[in-house]
Design a protein around this motif. Structure first.
Motif, short mmCIF file in Angstrom:
data_model
loop_
_atom_site.label_atom_id
_atom_site.label_comp_id
_atom_site.label_asym_id
_atom_site.label_seq_id
_atom_site.Cartn_x
_atom_site.Cartn_y
_atom_site.Cartn_z
N ASP A 1 -9.13 -2.68 -1.34
CA ASP A 1 -9.22 -3.66 -2.42
C ASP A 1 -8.74 -5.02 -1.95
O ASP A 1 -9.28 -6.06 -2.33
CB ASP A 1 -8.37 -3.22 -3.61
CG ASP A 1 -8.92 -1.97 -4.28
OD1 ASP A 1 -10.10 -1.66 -4.05
OD2 ASP A 1 -8.15 -1.30 -4.99
N HIS A 39 -3.81 6.23 -9.50
CA HIS A 39 -4.39 5.30 -10.48
C HIS A 39 -5.71 4.75 -9.97
O HIS A 39 -6.69 4.63 -10.73
CB HIS A 39 -3.40 4.17 -10.73
CG HIS A 39 -3.92 3.10 -11.63
ND1 HIS A 39 -4.01 3.25 -13.00
CD2 HIS A 39 -4.37 1.84 -11.37
CE1 HIS A 39 -4.50 2.14 -13.53
NE2 HIS A 39 -4.73 1.28 -12.57
N ARG A 40 -5.75 4.42 -8.68
CA ARG A 40 -6.97 3.85 -8.11
C ARG A 40 -8.11 4.86 -8.13
O ARG A 40 -9.28 4.49 -8.27
CB ARG A 40 -6.71 3.38 -6.68
CG ARG A 40 -7.89 2.67 -6.04
CD ARG A 40 -7.55 2.17 -4.65
NE ARG A 40 -8.65 1.43 -4.08
CZ ARG A 40 -9.66 2.01 -3.40
NH1 ARG A 40 -9.69 3.32 -3.25
NH2 ARG A 40 -10.63 1.26 -2.89
N ARG A 41 -7.80 6.15 -8.00
CA ARG A 41 -8.84 7.18 -7.97
C ARG A 41 -9.33 7.54 -9.37
O ARG A 41 -10.31 8.27 -9.51
CB ARG A 41 -8.31 8.44 -7.29
CG ARG A 41 -8.05 8.28 -5.79
CD ARG A 41 -7.82 9.62 -5.15
NE ARG A 41 -6.66 10.31 -5.70
CZ ARG A 41 -5.44 10.22 -5.19
NH1 ARG A 41 -5.21 9.47 -4.12
NH2 ARG A 41 -4.43 10.89 -5.73
N ASP A 91 -4.31 -1.34 -2.68
CA ASP A 91 -5.01 -0.58 -1.66
C ASP A 91 -5.58 -1.54 -0.62
O ASP A 91 -6.12 -2.59 -0.97
CB ASP A 91 -6.13 0.23 -2.31
CG ASP A 91 -6.78 1.19 -1.33
OD1 ASP A 91 -7.72 0.75 -0.63
OD2 ASP A 91 -6.33 2.34 -1.26
N HIS A 130 -3.96 -3.12 -12.79
CA HIS A 130 -3.33 -2.67 -11.55
C HIS A 130 -2.17 -1.74 -11.88
O HIS A 130 -1.76 -1.60 -13.02
CB HIS A 130 -2.86 -3.87 -10.73
CG HIS A 130 -1.86 -4.73 -11.43
ND1 HIS A 130 -2.19 -5.90 -12.07
CD2 HIS A 130 -0.51 -4.58 -11.61
CE1 HIS A 130 -1.11 -6.44 -12.60
NE2 HIS A 130 -0.07 -5.66 -12.34
N TYR A 131 -1.65 -1.10 -10.84
CA TYR A 131 -0.51 -0.18 -11.00
C TYR A 131 0.72 -0.88 -10.45
O TYR A 131 0.74 -1.31 -9.29
CB TYR A 131 -0.76 1.12 -10.24
CG TYR A 131 0.21 2.21 -10.61
CD1 TYR A 131 -0.08 3.10 -11.65
CD2 TYR A 131 1.43 2.35 -9.95
CE1 TYR A 131 0.81 4.10 -12.00
CE2 TYR A 131 2.33 3.34 -10.31
CZ TYR A 131 2.00 4.23 -11.33
OH TYR A 131 2.89 5.21 -11.69
N ASP A 156 0.85 -1.18 0.00
CA ASP A 156 0.00 0.00 0.00
C ASP A 156 0.90 1.25 0.00
O ASP A 156 2.12 1.15 -0.10
CB ASP A 156 -0.97 -0.02 1.19
CG ASP A 156 -0.30 0.20 2.54
OD1 ASP A 156 0.96 0.25 2.60
OD2 ASP A 156 -1.02 0.34 3.55
N TYR A 207 0.99 -1.94 -6.54
CA TYR A 207 0.24 -1.18 -5.54
C TYR A 207 -1.05 -1.92 -5.23
O TYR A 207 -1.77 -2.34 -6.13
CB TYR A 207 -0.08 0.22 -6.05
CG TYR A 207 -1.01 0.97 -5.10
CD1 TYR A 207 -0.51 1.50 -3.92
CD2 TYR A 207 -2.37 1.09 -5.37
CE1 TYR A 207 -1.36 2.16 -3.03
CE2 TYR A 207 -3.21 1.74 -4.50
CZ TYR A 207 -2.70 2.27 -3.33
OH TYR A 207 -3.55 2.91 -2.44
N ARG A 236 -9.69 3.76 -14.89
CA ARG A 236 -8.47 2.97 -14.73
C ARG A 236 -8.67 1.54 -15.25
O ARG A 236 -9.76 0.98 -15.17
CB ARG A 236 -8.05 2.93 -13.26
CG ARG A 236 -9.01 2.21 -12.34
CD ARG A 236 -8.62 2.41 -10.88
NE ARG A 236 -9.62 1.83 -9.99
CZ ARG A 236 -9.49 0.69 -9.36
NH1 ARG A 236 -8.39 -0.02 -9.53
NH2 ARG A 236 -10.42 0.24 -8.56
#
Length: 217
Positions: free
Chosen positions: A205, A173-175, A202, A182-183, A43, A200, A179
């Motif tokens: 997730d 990226h998640r926001r 979260d 994954h990043y 994270d 990454y 998207r």
């Protein structure tokens, strides 16, 4: 960037070594050997911490940087959870001695260091900088449930920049509503070793994946 650490001194045979650990291991960080790749899931906080530790490894050639990660447990069947040790190639520490040295580490003494955080650079868009020669790559060994990454100061600085990019780019990226996927970034170890895939993840997730029984995508 302030790192809160514990410093340990222990002997292995006739030699004395200094081992540095985070005062508190990150809550959301995992490292697995799945036979094809070495996969790290981090994270934002963990990626920042990892970037700091890699920066410290670049400036501390006489120190082993140890990040305990195995307490997180397994993610999917067949995953082999690993700890991580970073060390400069000039230290010439044999991973076969690690289990004995680790057993001799006491509680350590607290220390706080203030580091200049690495900045993501253009070369983080690839798996490794275009100017990195084939001879200047990480060497890796797995021993006593620990991944050892041995390299030069420039390699650790480049790796720190990649990890910093994960810490900054992953949440953004998640926001992003549109998207896809994954990043992640990959830390290249040359043709003789597997790359380290850093993704990454979260915490929210991650909890969804555990509830549904699905691994990371």
């Amino acid at each position: 960037m302030k790192l809160h650490l514990t410093v340990h001194d222990a002997r292995s045979g006739r030699e004395s070594f200094r081992v540095v650990r985070p005062a508190s291991p990150p809550a959301h960080a995992e490292l697995f050997d799945d036979s094809w790749y070495l996969n790290a899931y981090l994270d934002r906080e963990a990626a920042h911490l990892m970037a700091g530790l890699w920066t410290l490894a670049a400036s501390s050639p006489r120190t082993l940087i140890h990040l305990p990660l195995r307490t997180a447990g397994g993610r999917t069947p067949g995953d082999r959870a690993l700890d991580l040790v970073l060390l400069h190639h000039s230290l010439q520490f044999a991973p076969a001695h690690w289990k004995r040295l680790r057993a001799r580490l006491g509680p350590g003494r607290p220390r706080t260091v203030d580091l200049r955080p690495p900045e993501p650079r253009e070369e983080t868009d690839g798996t490794h900088p275009p100017y990195a020669g084939d001879r200047d790559r990480f060497h890796q060994h797995i021993h006593a449930e620990t991944l050892f990454l041995t390299g030069s100061a420039p390699l650790f600085r480049r790796g720190a920049a990649l990890l910093r990019d994960v810490a900054l780019g992953g949440p953004a990226h998640r926001r992003t509503p549109a998207r896809h996927g994954h990043y992640c970034r990959e830390i290249d170890c040359g043709i003789h070793f597997r790359g380290l895939h850093v993704e990454y993840l979260d915490p929210a997730d991650d909890q969804d994946r555990y509830r549904t029984g699905n691994g990371p995508g």
